[in-house]
Design a protein around this motif. Structure first.
Motif, mmCIF file in Angstrom:
data_model
loop_
_atom_site.group_PDB
_atom_site.id
_atom_site.type_symbol
_atom_site.label_atom_id
_atom_site.label_comp_id
_atom_site.label_asym_id
_atom_site.label_seq_id
_atom_site.Cartn_x
_atom_site.Cartn_y
_atom_site.Cartn_z
ATOM 1 N N GLY A 1 -13.118 10.050 -13.412
ATOM 2 C CA GLY A 1 -13.597 9.885 -12.056
ATOM 3 C C GLY A 1 -14.225 11.161 -11.533
ATOM 4 N N GLU B 1 -3.041 12.596 -2.116
ATOM 5 C CA GLU B 1 -2.856 11.222 -2.575
ATOM 6 C C GLU B 1 -1.370 10.906 -2.732
ATOM 7 N N PRO C 1 -14.312 -3.166 -11.252
ATOM 8 C CA PRO C 1 -14.829 -2.677 -9.975
ATOM 9 C C PRO C 1 -15.559 -3.789 -9.212
ATOM 10 N N HIS D 1 -8.056 6.293 4.813
ATOM 11 C CA HIS D 1 -8.473 6.365 3.412
ATOM 12 C C HIS D 1 -9.671 7.286 3.233
ATOM 13 N N ASP E 1 -12.621 6.856 1.984
ATOM 14 C CA ASP E 1 -13.585 6.615 0.905
ATOM 15 C C ASP E 1 -13.540 5.154 0.475
ATOM 16 N N ASP F 1 -16.637 0.836 -5.472
ATOM 17 C CA ASP F 1 -16.162 1.498 -6.685
ATOM 18 C C ASP F 1 -14.665 1.772 -6.642
ATOM 19 N N ASN F 2 -14.088 1.778 -5.448
ATOM 20 C CA ASN F 2 -12.658 2.058 -5.310
ATOM 21 C C ASN F 2 -11.831 0.801 -5.076
ATOM 22 N N ARG G 1 -10.528 -2.608 -7.221
ATOM 23 C CA ARG G 1 -10.436 -3.317 -8.498
ATOM 24 C C ARG G 1 -10.023 -4.754 -8.220
ATOM 25 N N LEU H 1 -6.934 -1.585 -3.551
ATOM 26 C CA LEU H 1 -7.687 -0.431 -3.067
ATOM 27 C C LEU H 1 -7.159 0.831 -3.726
ATOM 28 N N LEU H 2 -8.036 1.583 -4.394
ATOM 29 C CA LEU H 2 -7.639 2.757 -5.177
ATOM 30 C C LEU H 2 -8.154 4.048 -4.547
ATOM 31 N N ASP H 3 -7.836 5.152 -5.202
ATOM 32 C CA ASP H 3 -8.416 6.477 -4.961
ATOM 33 C C ASP H 3 -8.221 6.961 -3.525
#
Length: 461
Positions: free
Chosen positions: A29, A64, A105, A140, A142, A146-147, A149, A158-160
């Motif tokens: 990433g 995080e 994604p 968050h 961002d 892309d974040n 899945r 929701l990731l990252d």
């Protein structure tokens, strides 16, 4: 194990990081490497995701960890462990171990099937629920496709959270603007940047409404495969020649989107933060709409550029009874114009404006990759103020030398691409054929960075 392997490399099996055995390298990433791991003692059992920092001591991992440890929700990955790994050279790399999330994604998942408005509502409601669980603790910052899945069953995660903010968090950068991805920045953040640019003493304070706006951009991109046009504040004098649409075209003007989804997306994109609604309100409305029996919700979302309303469609022409009279008049006028053009010969161009002989691009040009996070808006560099929403045209060939007025090398590799001695910006959202007045090179679209001539700031007495 190297902390920063090439994108095609894999970590050796049986390497241990803390209590975790590395099985294989998965992905890279913006600031971390992702591996599939398992616990050496089998507790907790199963496959997990380990993310280790590319740079030693990266503060985003502590952020995080701090926020994920407070969130327990099915649409947010569970945090299992955190620590610091020391490489053979004595450098310390923070790492996180989280729930392994199977999925694709968001923007790659959508084209795999015939996405309907009902499916889009259900998926967006899950991301809104993830934000509902996040906002009591922080932001968050961002939210983007892309974040997110999406599993084969349609479960979204929701990731990252590395760029997140929460009360008491120390700044990640020494700038007034937090890190983020440019098309997803809210209008209030852009207004702040225009008015307080370069003042790190008074940084922008992110809020939940920023995440909601980014969710609206993500939804717009999901159903139309394009971003809404940029909407800078009229007080912003960075690029006064650029057009400023009063509102983005509704998604239904680009694709077959159900009316209820159309309205929700435009609501999230509102200029007024309070008009967007909270994550909980939006999730509830999306879930209620998805559960309704409205037949239009099951209609596949298809793109139809011809569906976009033209100015004539918005303002109908003369009454039908006038049409037979106008046609012969228009024909006579057209014939007259053609006769004038036949007699007129344009003067030759000055030599400096003649096009350069076309040559193949030299190998000295290099591809700098995608524009990094947190870059300032580069839309003002578009030649002639071209709006990205304009129709596509035949793209231009890449010149073999810098153009007149173009920024020349050396270029900032974090933001620009150096090609044939000039500085360019590559767009990852458009592939050839490129937009009007854009340049095509090696399968991508570029526009030049032009240097603005400074205006005098004072007059002689």
């Amino acid at each position: 194990m190297s902390p920063a392997p090439d994108s095609n490399s894999t970590a050796p099996q049986d390497v241990r990081i803390g209590s975790w055995r590395v099985l294989r390298y998965v992905d890279r990433g913006s600031y971390g490497l992702v591996y599939r791991v398992e616990h050496t003692e089998g507790v907790p059992s199963g496959i997990h995701a380990l993310k280790v920092a590319i740079s030693p001591g990266d503060a985003r991992f502590a952020r995080e960890k701090a926020l994920l440890s407070r969130i327990h929700h099915p649409n947010v990955p569970r945090l299992h462990d955190a620590g610091e790994w020391t490489d053979p050279h004595g450098r310390h790399f923070p790492y996180l171990v989280m729930q392994w999330v199977e999925g694709t994604p968001l923007y790659k998942w959508a084209p795999q099937g015939m996405l309907t408005s009902r499916q889009a509502l259900r998926l967006l409601a899950q991301v809104a629920r993830a934000l509902q669980a996040t906002h009591p603790h922080g932001v968050h910052r961002d939210v983007k496709g892309d974040n997110v899945r999406v599993s084969a069953e349609g479960h979204a995660v929701l990731l990252d959270f590395g760029a997140c903010w929460y009360p008491g968090a120390r700044p990640l950068t020494d700038t007034a603007i937090p890190p983020g991805t440019e098309p997803y920045r809210s209008p209030q953040l852009l207004r702040f940047r225009a008015r307080f640019r370069g003042d790190p003493e008074d940084p922008y304070l992110s809020c939940p409404e920023d995440d909601i706006y980014a969710l609206g951009v993500m939804a717009y991109r999901l159903v139309t495969e394009r971003y809404p046009p940029p909407r800078p504040d009229p007080d912003c004098h960075d690029a006064p020649e650029r057009p400023r649409p009063a509102r983005p075209l509704a998604p239904s003007e680009w694709a077959t989107v159900a009316l209820v989804l159309d309205r929700l997306i435009l609501r999230m994109l509102s200029d007024e933060p309070q008009a967007r609604g909270t994550a909980e309100q939006l999730a509830q409305e999306m879930e209620e709409a998805a559960a309704s029996a409205e037949p239009a919700l099951d209609r596949p979302i298809t793109l139809d550029p011809c569906q976009v309303k033209t100015e004539r469609a918005r303002r109908p022409g003369p009454p039908r009874e006038w049409t037979p009279l106008l046609r012969p008049l228009l024909l006579v006028a057209l014939l007259g114009i053609m006769g004038v053009l036949r007699l007129w010969r344009p003067a030759p161009y000055p030599q400096e404006f003649l096009p350069e002989p076309r040559q193949e691009p030299q190998e000295s040009g290099r591809d700098g990759g995608s524009v990094g996070l947190g870059n300032t808006a580069l839309a003002s560099a578009l030649p002639g103020g071209v709006d990205p929403i304009e129709s596509r045209a035949v793209s231009l060939d890449m010149p073999d030398r810098p153009m007149k007025g173009q920024k020349r090398a050396p270029c900032d590799a974090r933001e620009f691409v150096e090609i044939n001695g000039g500085c360019w910006v590559r767009t990852n959202d458009h592939k050839p054929p490129c937009l009007k007045d854009w340049y095509e090179w090696r399968g991508s679209c570029y526009w030049p960075i032009m240097i603005r001539e400074r205006l005098p700031t004072s007059e002689e007495p």
